[in-house]
Design an enzyme around this catalytic site. Structure first.
Site, PDB file in Angstrom:
ATOM      1  N   LYS A  51      18.406  29.110  51.305  1.00  0.00           N
ATOM      2  CA  LYS A  51      18.061  28.367  50.079  1.00  0.00           C
ATOM      3  C   LYS A  51      19.266  28.274  49.140  1.00  0.00           C
ATOM      4  O   LYS A  51      19.592  27.192  48.648  1.00  0.00           O
ATOM      5  CB  LYS A  51      16.906  29.055  49.330  1.00  0.00           C
ATOM      6  CG  LYS A  51      15.608  29.136  50.114  1.00  0.00           C
ATOM      7  CD  LYS A  51      14.470  29.703  49.264  1.00  0.00           C
ATOM      8  CE  LYS A  51      14.670  31.125  48.805  1.00  0.00           C
ATOM      9  NZ  LYS A  51      14.677  32.134  49.885  1.00  0.00           N
TER      10      LYS A  51
ATOM     11  N   ARG B   1       7.128  31.444  43.853  1.00  0.00           N
ATOM     12  CA  ARG B   1       6.930  32.356  44.978  1.00  0.00           C
ATOM     13  C   ARG B   1       5.485  32.800  45.090  1.00  0.00           C
ATOM     14  O   ARG B   1       5.149  33.527  46.028  1.00  0.00           O
ATOM     15  CB  ARG B   1       7.809  33.594  44.800  1.00  0.00           C
ATOM     16  CG  ARG B   1       9.079  33.614  45.655  1.00  0.00           C
ATOM     17  CD  ARG B   1       9.912  34.757  45.154  1.00  0.00           C
ATOM     18  NE  ARG B   1      10.841  35.324  46.075  1.00  0.00           N
ATOM     19  CZ  ARG B   1      12.167  35.134  46.010  1.00  0.00           C
ATOM     20  NH1 ARG B   1      12.668  34.294  45.143  1.00  0.00           N
ATOM     21  NH2 ARG B   1      12.958  35.779  46.830  1.00  0.00           N
TER      22      ARG B   1
ATOM     23  N   ARG C  35      25.251  39.133  54.966  1.00  0.00           N
ATOM     24  CA  ARG C  35      25.806  38.172  54.008  1.00  0.00           C
ATOM     25  C   ARG C  35      26.530  38.816  52.826  1.00  0.00           C
ATOM     26  O   ARG C  35      26.253  39.934  52.443  1.00  0.00           O
ATOM     27  CB  ARG C  35      24.726  37.188  53.545  1.00  0.00           C
ATOM     28  CG  ARG C  35      23.643  37.789  52.711  1.00  0.00           C
ATOM     29  CD  ARG C  35      22.559  36.750  52.465  1.00  0.00           C
ATOM     30  NE  ARG C  35      21.535  37.284  51.613  1.00  0.00           N
ATOM     31  CZ  ARG C  35      20.477  36.599  51.189  1.00  0.00           C
ATOM     32  NH1 ARG C  35      20.308  35.356  51.549  1.00  0.00           N
ATOM     33  NH2 ARG C  35      19.597  37.174  50.412  1.00  0.00           N
TER      34      ARG C  35
ATOM     35  N   ARG D 139      24.708  42.118  48.041  1.00  0.00           N
ATOM     36  CA  ARG D 139      23.544  42.480  47.232  1.00  0.00           C
ATOM     37  C   ARG D 139      22.944  43.805  47.675  1.00  0.00           C
ATOM     38  O   ARG D 139      22.820  44.070  48.870  1.00  0.00           O
ATOM     39  CB  ARG D 139      22.482  41.377  47.340  1.00  0.00           C
ATOM     40  CG  ARG D 139      22.786  40.194  46.470  1.00  0.00           C
ATOM     41  CD  ARG D 139      21.870  39.045  46.730  1.00  0.00           C
ATOM     42  NE  ARG D 139      20.464  39.411  46.850  1.00  0.00           N
ATOM     43  CZ  ARG D 139      19.494  38.515  46.971  1.00  0.00           C
ATOM     44  NH1 ARG D 139      19.785  37.229  46.988  1.00  0.00           N
ATOM     45  NH2 ARG D 139      18.245  38.899  47.074  1.00  0.00           N
TER      46      ARG D 139
ATOM     47  N   ARG E 136      10.762  42.298  51.647  1.00  0.00           N
ATOM     48  CA  ARG E 136      10.896  40.937  51.090  1.00  0.00           C
ATOM     49  C   ARG E 136      10.247  39.908  52.017  1.00  0.00           C
ATOM     50  O   ARG E 136       9.616  38.951  51.552  1.00  0.00           O
ATOM     51  CB  ARG E 136      12.373  40.622  50.838  1.00  0.00           C
ATOM     52  CG  ARG E 136      12.925  41.404  49.639  1.00  0.00           C
ATOM     53  CD  ARG E 136      14.437  41.479  49.629  1.00  0.00           C
ATOM     54  NE  ARG E 136      15.078  40.192  49.508  1.00  0.00           N
ATOM     55  CZ  ARG E 136      16.347  39.956  49.843  1.00  0.00           C
ATOM     56  NH1 ARG E 136      17.093  40.926  50.331  1.00  0.00           N
ATOM     57  NH2 ARG E 136      16.845  38.764  49.692  1.00  0.00           N
TER      58      ARG E 136
HETATM   59  P1  AMP Z   1      16.309  36.121  45.758  1.00  0.00           P
HETATM   60  O1  AMP Z   1      17.701  36.143  45.209  1.00  0.00           O
HETATM   61  O2  AMP Z   1      15.636  34.807  45.581  1.00  0.00           O
HETATM   62  O3  AMP Z   1      16.244  36.623  47.181  1.00  0.00           O
HETATM   63  O4  AMP Z   1      15.481  37.166  44.886  1.00  0.00           O
HETATM   64  C1  AMP Z   1      15.822  38.539  44.842  1.00  0.00           C
HETATM   65  C2  AMP Z   1      14.668  39.349  44.284  1.00  0.00           C
HETATM   66  O5  AMP Z   1      14.373  38.909  42.954  1.00  0.00           O
HETATM   67  C3  AMP Z   1      13.351  39.196  45.049  1.00  0.00           C
HETATM   68  O6  AMP Z   1      13.272  40.068  46.151  1.00  0.00           O
HETATM   69  C4  AMP Z   1      12.344  39.533  43.951  1.00  0.00           C
HETATM   70  O7  AMP Z   1      12.286  40.925  43.723  1.00  0.00           O
HETATM   71  C5  AMP Z   1      12.971  38.897  42.730  1.00  0.00           C
HETATM   72  N1  AMP Z   1      12.562  37.481  42.551  1.00  0.00           N
HETATM   73  C6  AMP Z   1      13.337  36.369  42.607  1.00  0.00           C
HETATM   74  N2  AMP Z   1      12.633  35.259  42.365  1.00  0.00           N
HETATM   75  C7  AMP Z   1      11.360  35.673  42.153  1.00  0.00           C
HETATM   76  C8  AMP Z   1      10.150  34.990  41.876  1.00  0.00           C
HETATM   77  N3  AMP Z   1      10.101  33.636  41.780  1.00  0.00           N
HETATM   78  N4  AMP Z   1       9.019  35.738  41.710  1.00  0.00           N
HETATM   79  C9  AMP Z   1       9.056  37.084  41.805  1.00  0.00           C
HETATM   80  N5  AMP Z   1      10.167  37.775  42.083  1.00  0.00           N
HETATM   81  C10 AMP Z   1      11.310  37.092  42.262  1.00  0.00           C
END
Ligand code: AMP
Length: 226
Positions: free
Chosen positions: A23, A98, A137, A171, A182
């Protein structure tokens, strides 16, 4: 610019897919190619954690466990971010919504900010491959360009292809245990949104197991020329 004019000029998209589907990578390519704005709730939350804001303090441990941050926190940061949008070429929602509640909240936020949702692109991937993609990554600390140890290494070891920087980061939540959590949060909470947006006539599916450039071409074909 009034709301009606904004609507005709914007191309607002959601990129949907599990962690590791690409994404962020695809969003960045669309930013470069089409001048869209990337709105990544993961990036906004990580910035909030780094800044030690109340939202960041509440989100930190939840993110470290790979669980979803509460809807009210996430919706509030998206609302705040959209308030600063100046009606450019459009917004790519990366990692948001989400949950079903976030999808409903997004409808209300779009209306509030005079925007429409043009398309939802589902990046379809094989679950098995995701853990591998995520664990390899890393990103350039300077410009944010994303890389992968096996699938997209830097051309020259230790040097960012895009900005020439030498500093890279990984990360904390890109580890096997957290990735498992996740992925399970994705299947429980986020995957049902595919049917939701299909029913709304917004869904475009893209095979995201292909090479990055092929996926990018498929994404562009799926969303058409705004
Ligand atoms: P990402 O960078 O999109 O993989 O997000 C990293 C982490 O941030 C996720 O594992 C969640 O803990 C939190 N997170 C990001 N976006 C959301 C969302 N829309 N709703 C809830 N938690 C989120």
């Amino acid at each position: 610019m009034d709301a009606a004019e904004t609507q005709t000029r914007t191309a607002n998209l959601i990129l949907l897919g599990p962690p590791g589907a690409g994404k962020g990578t695809q969003a960045r390519l669309l930013v470069d190619a089409r001048g869209l704005t990337q709105l990544s709730t993961g990036d906004l939350l990580r910035a909030a954690v780094a800044a030690g804001t109340p939202a960041g303090l509440a989100a930190k441990a939840v993110m470290a466990r790979g669980e979803l941050v509460s809807d009210d926190i996430v919706v509030a940061i998206v609302d705040e971010r959209l308030a600063t949008e100046t009606g450019g070429a459009g917004v790519i929602f990366d990692g948001f919504p989400r949950t079903a509640a976030q999808a409903a909240a997004l409808d209300a936020l779009l209306e509030k900010h005079g925007m429409t949702l043009d398309a939802v692109v589902s990046l379809d991937v094989d679950d098995q491959a995701m853990a591998d993609r995520v664990s390899g990554r890393f990103t350039c600390a300077g410009c944010g360009e994303g890389y992968h140890d096996a699938h997209k290494p830097t051309a020259q070891a230790g040097v960012c292809d895009k900005c020439g920087g030498h500093d890279f980061k990984r990360r904390a939540d890109d580890n096997a245990e957290t990735v498992k959590e996740r992925l399970s949060a994705y299947h429980a909470e986020t995957a049902p949104l595919i049917a939701h947006y299909e029913a709304a006539g917004k869904l475009r599916r893209v095979d995201a197991m292909a090479d990055i450039d092929d996926v990018a071409a498929a994404v562009k074909a799926a969303i058409g020329r705004p």
